[in-house]
Write an enzyme that holds these catalytic residues in place. Structure first.
Site, short mmCIF file in Angstrom:
data_model
loop_
_atom_site.label_atom_id
_atom_site.label_comp_id
_atom_site.label_asym_id
_atom_site.label_seq_id
_atom_site.Cartn_x
_atom_site.Cartn_y
_atom_site.Cartn_z
N LYS A 79 -63.70 24.70 -8.81
CA LYS A 79 -62.67 25.40 -9.71
C LYS A 79 -61.47 24.84 -9.69
CE LYS A 79 -60.83 30.35 -9.98
NZ LYS A 79 -60.80 31.62 -9.38
N SER A 154 -61.69 35.09 -12.60
CA SER A 154 -60.91 34.04 -13.06
C SER A 154 -62.00 32.48 -12.95
CB SER A 154 -59.68 33.82 -12.33
OG SER A 154 -59.92 33.76 -11.03
N SER A 178 -62.95 37.75 -8.32
CA SER A 178 -62.91 36.54 -9.46
C SER A 178 -64.45 35.48 -9.13
CB SER A 178 -61.77 35.71 -9.24
OG SER A 178 -60.79 36.18 -10.09
N1 GLN Z 1 -59.05 39.89 -11.99
C1 GLN Z 1 -58.05 40.04 -10.90
C2 GLN Z 1 -56.63 39.70 -11.18
O1 GLN Z 1 -56.59 39.50 -12.05
C3 GLN Z 1 -58.78 39.29 -9.68
C4 GLN Z 1 -58.62 37.79 -9.68
C5 GLN Z 1 -59.14 36.93 -8.81
O2 GLN Z 1 -59.88 37.30 -7.84
N2 GLN Z 1 -58.58 35.62 -8.71
O3 GLN Z 1 -55.97 39.44 -10.44
#
Ligand code: GLN
Length: 501
Positions: A79, A154, A178
């Site tokens: 990532k 994400s 995410s």
């Molecule tokens: N979707 C969540 C957010 O927008 C979690 C993001 C993540 O786990 N990096 O914060």
């Protein structure tokens, strides 16, 4: 089976038996990326030459009859928020578009010690803020199961790369879901480790008390292998702790499969809690059906299923959306146009340079979070928002602690819906935030959880979440593996790999 469909154990066995070379394996993935990345857009950066020269090194080791570690020569994807020395690291943001990582994150150092082959860096929501990968400054990733849908986020690039066979496994990060949510949307396995199990050194910080790096793989067994390779105490991250699992590190080890006796020992006396608050109105009925069916299978195999209550669940999402943006607003203060990345130098004074660089470099969601966080932390509001949210966090933690006195693991859905359409939620941040409703509590409490495929709605995969006690990754992985091996023979895209491994 083609070279790009192999699991880690299969690829390792093939390399050792010289059925194919590391170079052939690497080239097969590079060809696949070349062919498919344009449509899936899982990778932001592909490092062809360094991947091939690393593969060549492994072939030399094999030809010298040296023992190779399990991850040696296995192509992986990272990532783009985790630093790999000498490679661009963008965080999916324009502000870091041309930023070159000056050192390796600890997880990368560990993978390199095993002679892993890094293919490139994967797309993500800007600074890992989002649930669909549509917040990337470079364009959205598509779900390999249906190109009109999001891969989740994400870590959508990592999940899509694994699901689309553009890598054997990938690393993602999970601050509020995410790793698990994109794994669920893409039909692969995702593990969010216990807070502190994996070093965060060299991870671009989003919300430091919630962030964890973890594997996204095609099988539960592979998730275990990668987790063992990257976990452990790191003097460079004071929140990291020694993992209870003995690291396989540089040794090549046989991974035990799951014979019936092992299966029985996992299931026997297993108490599974199913929280009633996780089956909510608005959840897609098909998803609920699939999750309940998976739970039923564990019951049939002999586990004891208990309905439980986590009464503060409804406050988890608002609590998360105070704490995560607060921490993010502090962490992202470093991107000022001077220290890193994009710098708009036409400002009239220093402050103007800061403001213009941030305005130009950050996308809408990141700016929204910085504003939310700065507000929640500001004098006069701190007690009402941030401090209150921290107190609620303790209540949520207490819910889990009490529950874990009665059960060994908690089963829930990962997300209320399967992968949604590109563009469907991007205009409505609150609806987007709701897709994290079943995942954020785990981060607030610091628990380990896996997501793995347990069925499909049409062609769209649905994941089951297994939440464990702190540092019981091994247990939740063992529980997950039972269903994976027994039930997914026909329905999983990696069914053959799963059954044979
Ligand atoms: N979707 C969540 C957010 O927008 C979690 C993001 C993540 O786990 N990096 O914060």
């Amino acid at each position: 089976m083609g070279l790009t469909e192999l699991t880690i154990t299969q690829a390792h066995a093939g390399l050792v038996k010289k059925e194919f070379s590391a170079l052939e394996l690497c080239q097969a993935y590079l060809d696949k990326i070349e062919k498919e990345n344009e449509k899936i857009f899982a990778f932001l950066t592909v490092v062809k030459n360094s991947a091939l020269s690393q593969a060549k090194k492994i072939d030399e080791m094999i030809s010298q009859k040296r023992e190779i570690p399990l991850l040696a020569g296995i192509p992986c994807a990272i990532k783009d928020v985790i630093l790999v020395e000498g490679i661009r690291c963008t965080a999916g943001s324009k502000i870091l578009e041309n930023y070159i990582a000056p050192y390796d994150a600890t997880v990368i150092k560990k993978l390199k010690e095993q002679n892993a082959v890094i293919l490139g860096k994967t797309n993500l929501d800007e600074f890992a803020m989002g649930s669909s990968t549509e917040n990337s400054a470079f364009g959205p990733t598509k779900n390999p199961h249906d190109l009109t849908r999001v891969p989740g986020g994400s870590s959508g690039g990592s999940a899509a790369a694994a699901a689309g066979n553009l890598c054997v496994y990938a690393l993602g990060t999970d601050t509020g879901g995410s790793i698990r949510q994109p794994a669920s949307f893409c039909g692969v396995v995702g593990l969010k480790p216990t807070y502190g199990a994996v070093s965060r050194y060299g991870l671009m910080a989003f919300a430091s008390s919630l962030d964890q790096i973890g594997p996204i793989t095609k099988t539960v067994e592979d998730a275990k292998i990668v987790f063992e390779a990257i976990s452990g105490k790191d003097p460079l991250d004071s929140t990291s702790v020694e993992s209870k699992i003995e690291n396989c590190k540089l040794k090549s080890k046989k991974v035990p499969s799951s014979p019936p006796s092992l299966r029985r020992s996992v299931i026997e006396n297993l108490r599974i809690g199913v929280p009633k608050e996780y089956f909510i109105k608005g959840m897609e009925p098909e998803v609920e059906k699939i999750i309940k069916k998976a739970i039923k299978k564990y019951e049939e195999m002999g586990a004891k299923i208990e309905e439980i209550s986590l009464p503060h669940t409804e406050y988890a999402l608002p609590c998360y959306y105070i704490i995560a943006p607060s921490e993010a607003s502090a962490n992202l203060a470093r991107y000022d146009g001077i220290k890193y990345g994009l710098s708009v130098s036409k400002g009239k004074d220093l402050l103007d340079v800061y403001l213009k660089s941030r305005e130009e470099g950050f996308g809408a969601e990141v700016r929204r979070r910085i504003m939310l966080g700065t507000y929640a932390l500001s004098a006069g509001y701190y007690e009402a928002y941030y401090l209150r949210a921290q107190k609620v966090r303790t209540l949520i933690k207490n819910d889990f602690e009490k529950t874990f006195e009665k059960v060994d693991a908690i089963f829930t859905p990962v997300s209320p819906t399967p992968a949604f359409k590109l563009g469907e939620k991007i205009g409505d941040p609150l609806t987007m935030y709701l897709s994290d409703i079943f995942t954020v509590s785990v981060n607030l409490v610091g628990l380990p959880a896996i997501s793995f495929p347990c069925g499909k709605v049409g062609k769209l995969p649905v994941g089951l979440q297994i939440i464990g006690k702190p540092f019981e990754e091994e247990k939740i992985l063992a529980i997950g593996k039972i269903l994976e091996v027994d039930e997914l023979r026909s329905s999983s895209p990696f069914a053959n790999a799963r059954v044979k491994s």
